[in-house]
Structure formats: C-alpha cells, structure tokens
Design a protein around this motif. Sequence first.
Motif, PDB file in Angstrom:
ATOM      1  N   VAL A 301       0.834  -1.207   0.000  1.00 27.07           N
ATOM      2  CA  VAL A 301       0.000   0.000   0.000  1.00 27.07           C
ATOM      3  C   VAL A 301       0.866   1.254   0.000  1.00 27.07           C
ATOM      4  N   VAL A 302       1.918   1.265   0.816  1.00 21.05           N
ATOM      5  CA  VAL A 302       2.801   2.432   0.871  1.00 21.05           C
ATOM      6  C   VAL A 302       3.511   2.619  -0.464  1.00 21.05           C
ATOM      7  N   ALA A 303       3.976   1.529  -1.070  1.00 18.61           N
ATOM      8  CA  ALA A 303       4.654   1.624  -2.363  1.00 18.61           C
ATOM      9  C   ALA A 303       3.724   2.175  -3.437  1.00 18.61           C
ATOM     10  N   VAL A 304       2.492   1.691  -3.467  1.00 22.30           N
ATOM     11  CA  VAL A 304       1.516   2.189  -4.441  1.00 22.30           C
ATOM     12  C   VAL A 304       1.246   3.670  -4.196  1.00 22.30           C
ATOM     13  N   ALA A 305       1.176   4.076  -2.924  1.00 22.64           N
ATOM     14  CA  ALA A 305       0.929   5.481  -2.605  1.00 22.64           C
ATOM     15  C   ALA A 305       2.048   6.365  -3.144  1.00 22.64           C
ATOM     16  N   VAL A 306       3.288   5.902  -3.069  1.00 23.79           N
ATOM     17  CA  VAL A 306       4.411   6.684  -3.603  1.00 23.79           C
ATOM     18  C   VAL A 306       4.269   6.855  -5.114  1.00 23.79           C
ATOM     19  N   VAL A 307       3.890   5.779  -5.803  1.00 30.72           N
ATOM     20  CA  VAL A 307       3.697   5.858  -7.253  1.00 30.72           C
ATOM     21  C   VAL A 307       2.559   6.824  -7.587  1.00 30.72           C
ATOM     22  N   LEU A 308       1.457   6.734  -6.843  1.00 34.12           N
ATOM     23  CA  LEU A 308       0.328   7.617  -7.101  1.00 34.12           C
ATOM     24  C   LEU A 308       0.680   9.074  -6.821  1.00 34.12           C
ATOM     25  N   PHE A 309       1.540   9.310  -5.838  1.00 30.48           N
ATOM     26  CA  PHE A 309       1.969  10.683  -5.573  1.00 30.48           C
ATOM     27  C   PHE A 309       2.763  11.231  -6.757  1.00 30.48           C
ATOM     28  N   CYS A 341       0.166  -0.105  10.715  1.00 21.63           N
ATOM     29  CA  CYS A 341      -0.739   1.047  10.759  1.00 21.63           C
ATOM     30  C   CYS A 341      -0.504   2.038   9.621  1.00 21.63           C
ATOM     31  N   LYS A 342       0.565   1.883   8.869  1.00 22.76           N
ATOM     32  CA  LYS A 342       0.898   2.878   7.851  1.00 22.76           C
ATOM     33  C   LYS A 342      -0.203   3.063   6.803  1.00 22.76           C
ATOM     34  N   PRO A 343      -0.855   1.998   6.315  1.00 19.05           N
ATOM     35  CA  PRO A 343      -1.959   2.247   5.371  1.00 19.05           C
ATOM     36  C   PRO A 343      -3.083   3.082   5.980  1.00 19.05           C
ATOM     37  N   ARG A 344      -3.320   2.923   7.276  1.00 17.41           N
ATOM     38  CA  ARG A 344      -4.349   3.738   7.935  1.00 17.41           C
ATOM     39  C   ARG A 344      -3.969   5.213   7.920  1.00 17.41           C
ATOM     40  N   PHE A 345      -2.687   5.497   8.114  1.00 12.82           N
ATOM     41  CA  PHE A 345      -2.255   6.891   8.093  1.00 12.82           C
ATOM     42  C   PHE A 345      -2.426   7.524   6.715  1.00 12.82           C
ATOM     43  N   LEU A 346      -2.467   6.687   5.666  1.00 14.74           N
ATOM     44  CA  LEU A 346      -2.628   7.190   4.307  1.00 14.74           C
ATOM     45  C   LEU A 346      -4.083   7.234   3.856  1.00 14.74           C
ATOM     46  N   LEU A 347      -4.991   6.715   4.655  1.00 16.83           N
ATOM     47  CA  LEU A 347      -6.401   6.716   4.262  1.00 16.83           C
ATOM     48  C   LEU A 347      -6.925   8.127   3.994  1.00 16.83           C
ATOM     49  N   PRO A 348      -6.508   9.155   4.764  1.00 15.38           N
ATOM     50  CA  PRO A 348      -6.972  10.510   4.450  1.00 15.38           C
ATOM     51  C   PRO A 348      -6.335  11.127   3.204  1.00 15.38           C
ATOM     52  N   ALA A 349      -5.343  10.467   2.595  1.00 16.07           N
ATOM     53  CA  ALA A 349      -4.639  11.036   1.439  1.00 16.07           C
ATOM     54  C   ALA A 349      -5.415  10.770   0.152  1.00 16.07           C
ATOM     55  N   PHE A 350      -6.673  11.140   0.138  1.00 16.77           N
ATOM     56  CA  PHE A 350      -7.557  10.836  -0.981  1.00 16.77           C
ATOM     57  C   PHE A 350      -7.135  11.462  -2.307  1.00 16.77           C
ATOM     58  N   PRO A 351      -6.446  12.636  -2.348  1.00 14.78           N
ATOM     59  CA  PRO A 351      -6.054  13.157  -3.671  1.00 14.78           C
ATOM     60  C   PRO A 351      -5.156  12.207  -4.460  1.00 14.78           C
ATOM     61  N   LEU A 352      -4.486  11.276  -3.771  1.00 13.24           N
ATOM     62  CA  LEU A 352      -3.673  10.296  -4.487  1.00 13.24           C
ATOM     63  C   LEU A 352      -4.511   9.461  -5.450  1.00 13.24           C
ATOM     64  N   LEU A 353      -5.804   9.374  -5.198  1.00 15.37           N
ATOM     65  CA  LEU A 353      -6.685   8.561  -6.032  1.00 15.37           C
ATOM     66  C   LEU A 353      -7.169   9.300  -7.279  1.00 15.37           C
ATOM     67  N   LEU A 354      -6.873  10.583  -7.406  1.00 13.40           N
ATOM     68  CA  LEU A 354      -7.386  11.345  -8.543  1.00 13.40           C
ATOM     69  C   LEU A 354      -6.937  10.788  -9.896  1.00 13.40           C
ATOM     70  N   PRO A 355      -5.659  10.436 -10.090  1.00  9.45           N
ATOM     71  CA  PRO A 355      -5.293   9.850 -11.386  1.00  9.45           C
ATOM     72  C   PRO A 355      -6.043   8.552 -11.684  1.00  9.45           C
ATOM     73  N   VAL A 356      -6.237   7.721 -10.668  1.00  8.39           N
ATOM     74  CA  VAL A 356      -6.977   6.473 -10.863  1.00  8.39           C
ATOM     75  C   VAL A 356      -8.447   6.759 -11.144  1.00  8.39           C
ATOM     76  N   ALA A 357      -8.999   7.745 -10.445  1.00  7.89           N
ATOM     77  CA  ALA A 357     -10.408   8.098 -10.656  1.00  7.89           C
ATOM     78  C   ALA A 357     -10.626   8.603 -12.079  1.00  7.89           C
ATOM     79  N   ARG A 358      -9.697   9.365 -12.614  1.00 16.37           N
ATOM     80  CA  ARG A 358      -9.814   9.854 -13.986  1.00 16.37           C
ATOM     81  C   ARG A 358      -9.787   8.686 -14.964  1.00 16.37           C
ATOM     82  N   ALA A 359      -8.886   7.729 -14.727  1.00 17.83           N
ATOM     83  CA  ALA A 359      -8.808   6.561 -15.602  1.00 17.83           C
ATOM     84  C   ALA A 359     -10.081   5.726 -15.513  1.00 17.83           C
ATOM     85  N   LEU A 360     -10.609   5.559 -14.299  1.00 17.96           N
ATOM     86  CA  LEU A 360     -11.830   4.772 -14.126  1.00 17.96           C
ATOM     87  C   LEU A 360     -13.017   5.452 -14.789  1.00 17.96           C
ATOM     88  N   ALA A 361     -13.102   6.770 -14.683  1.00 15.68           N
ATOM     89  CA  ALA A 361     -14.201   7.502 -15.321  1.00 15.68           C
ATOM     90  C   ALA A 361     -14.142   7.362 -16.838  1.00 15.68           C
TER      91      ALA A 361
END
Length: 397
Positions: A301-309, A341-361
Amino acid sequence: MTHVSTLPAPAHEGGRRPQDHVRSATRPPTPVLALGLFLAARLAGVAALTATAWAYGKNPLWVLGRSWDSDWYVGIAAHGYGRIEYFPPKIASDYAFFPLYPGFVRVVTEITPLSGGAAGLLVSWVAAGAAACGLYAIGHRLYGHGVATALVVLWGLLPHSVLLSLAYTEPLLTACAAWSLYAVLSGRWVWAGVLASLAGLARPNGIAVAAAVLVAAAYEVLRRRGRNVPHSLWTGAALAPLGWCAYVLWVGLRMGDPLGGYFAVQRRWGSRFDFGEGALRFVRHLVLDGGRFVFPMAMLVVAVAVVLFALLVVDRAPLVLVVYCGVLLLITIGGSGYFACKPRFLLPAFPLLLPVARALARTARARPWHATVVVAALAGLSFVYGAFLVVVNHTPL
C-alpha cells in the motif's frame, strides 16, 4: 502546477463541446449517486465484517466500536485524559490521542442514550459521509461529475476502508481535510484555516492540512507579489496550525516540557520520526525473514501510494493537494512504530486517487462493463481483507 485559488472552470473529461463545459461548471454539484454508491459499499463492508465476527464468536458491535484505538477514544470521552498502561518496554498514555473525536463522542453520549462505542460509530459514520461529500466537491470542481463519483467510490473501496466503518478518527480527519482543501481551491481562506485547525485537533498527521494551507497561502502572496492580498488569507493562514500546536503545547505543559512533552509521550509508545530508518529495517526483515500477511500488504500500500503521488505531481494537480499528500506520505514513511498502521495513516490522502479516478471515469464511459468488473474486484478485496484485518488478524490497526 495549477494555481491554487484561481482555477479555471472544471476540466470535464469526455470530449464535450466548450459550451457544455461552461454550462456544467455553473451547475451545483449533485453527489447523490456518489453518496449512494459510497453508502452501499460501506454497508456491504459492515455486513461482511458482521458475518465474520459471528463466525468467530465475537460481538459485531464490540468489534466495530471498541477495537484497538477505539477503546482509548471511548475512554477519553467517558473519563477524560490520564489513563496509562504498561506494555514493557512501552508506556502507553492517552495523551497520544488528539481531543476532537473523543470530544464529539462525549457530546453525543450526553445528548443521546447511546453508549460510548455506539456514539463513536455515529460520529465516525457521519464524518465519513461528510468526507465523501468533500471528496466529491473537490473532484467535481477539478474534473466533473464522473471523476468525482469515481473518486468517492474508490476511497470507499480501499483495502483499509473498513476503518471508515469503525469508531476511528480517520473519517473525521478526512472530512476536515477535504473541506479545508476545497475552501482553498475556492478562495475561502478563513474557512480553510478554521477547518485546518480542526484537522490538527483530530489526529497528529492533521498537521498536513495546516502545512498545505500555509504553502498555498504563501504561493498566493508570492503570486500577487505581496500586493492586494486579502485579509482573509492572512487570517486563514494564522488559524491553520492553531489546533495542532495548541494540543501539543497543552500536553507538553502537562508533562512538564512544553515543546517536547508530547513527543516524549509518542516515543514511549514506540513512535517517533526517524526519517524512515525504522521502516527500512522492518522492510528488510520482511524481505529476508517474511512476516504476517498484513505487513507485506502494508508495504504494498505504501509503495503504491508513492507511485500515485508521482502521478499526482506529473498530472499538475493543484499545489495545495500535492503538499497535503506529500506531508502525509512524509509522516507515514518517515515515522517508526507500528508498521501495519501505515496504510491507515494514508487513508486521508484521498487526492492520491485522482489519477486512478480519472482513468476509471474514462473506462466507465468507453467500456462500462470493464469498469464494473474493476469496481467489483476492488469491492471483493476491500470487504474480505477488511473483515480479516479487524476480526481475524491480531495486529493493531
């Protein structure tokens, strides 16, 4: 990067005519579909967790309302601060937990017949709904209805989104953060500062919201070359860090060390900022010796978050969103303590999902069934892993 407070009309994707963009930009957001899908996802997640709890002979309400940190928050709401427990070599003090969430829980128990755990669930569920509305508002402002809806759905189906259904603080932090960031994007600086201050009272990593508001305000001042800067901007910037600073200072005064007392409390819990040294040691241990399933999952999860950032930066996202996610990532990666607990700390980092959300849309418009399969797969992973994480696993969330 896109300017933080004078964004152009939302760049709706999908090949519409320019005049359609203008008409769409003037319509008010309609988050009904997004909220309906979010609610359905979380109810299905609660149903899966409930069934798993029954199968393991556990009380679902207790699992939802009194798991791990929830018990500490409910205790603060009922009795105030002062609880200490010893887990050698750790000394666990409730001063490590910020006061906004237990304060809301205390209010609910005072004005309703609900117990502490049930009140905590009510606060968390309402906050999760408010957060989903904030996510939708940001997504709609930047990219339109489709991306906004996808953003909300993806956030509700993350592997660790089960925490949005527990008596935990992440929904409250995300709600304050989302609406504070939206206020910056729309030029409402006082609201941005007030909500950032509340975010700082919700969780330690709520300081990320204040950092984002301050950097955005500084950028605006520089862009204007210090001229014609509205008073609201200075007020919002001054308010943003107050909540976090006030609680850290209060704990420090109670501990006899105004500036270092709170961080001493965290160190006694085994949590400190060491620039990622502890995390790297733990990753090395996982690679060489293996470990529980939750640890490799946390590392993924942390690795994916870095890529999404990185994608967020390349996508030229608004500065305030980049700073917010960057500080959350820095705190998560740079802090030692409970690795799971690190994935929990990233749960509020929702802007990281914007590129994925654009692709899904885009996929939903071009190939609806493909998008349906992707969402169904995410839902299956979220529900099964969430139930395992809370009911079966014995690692702190």
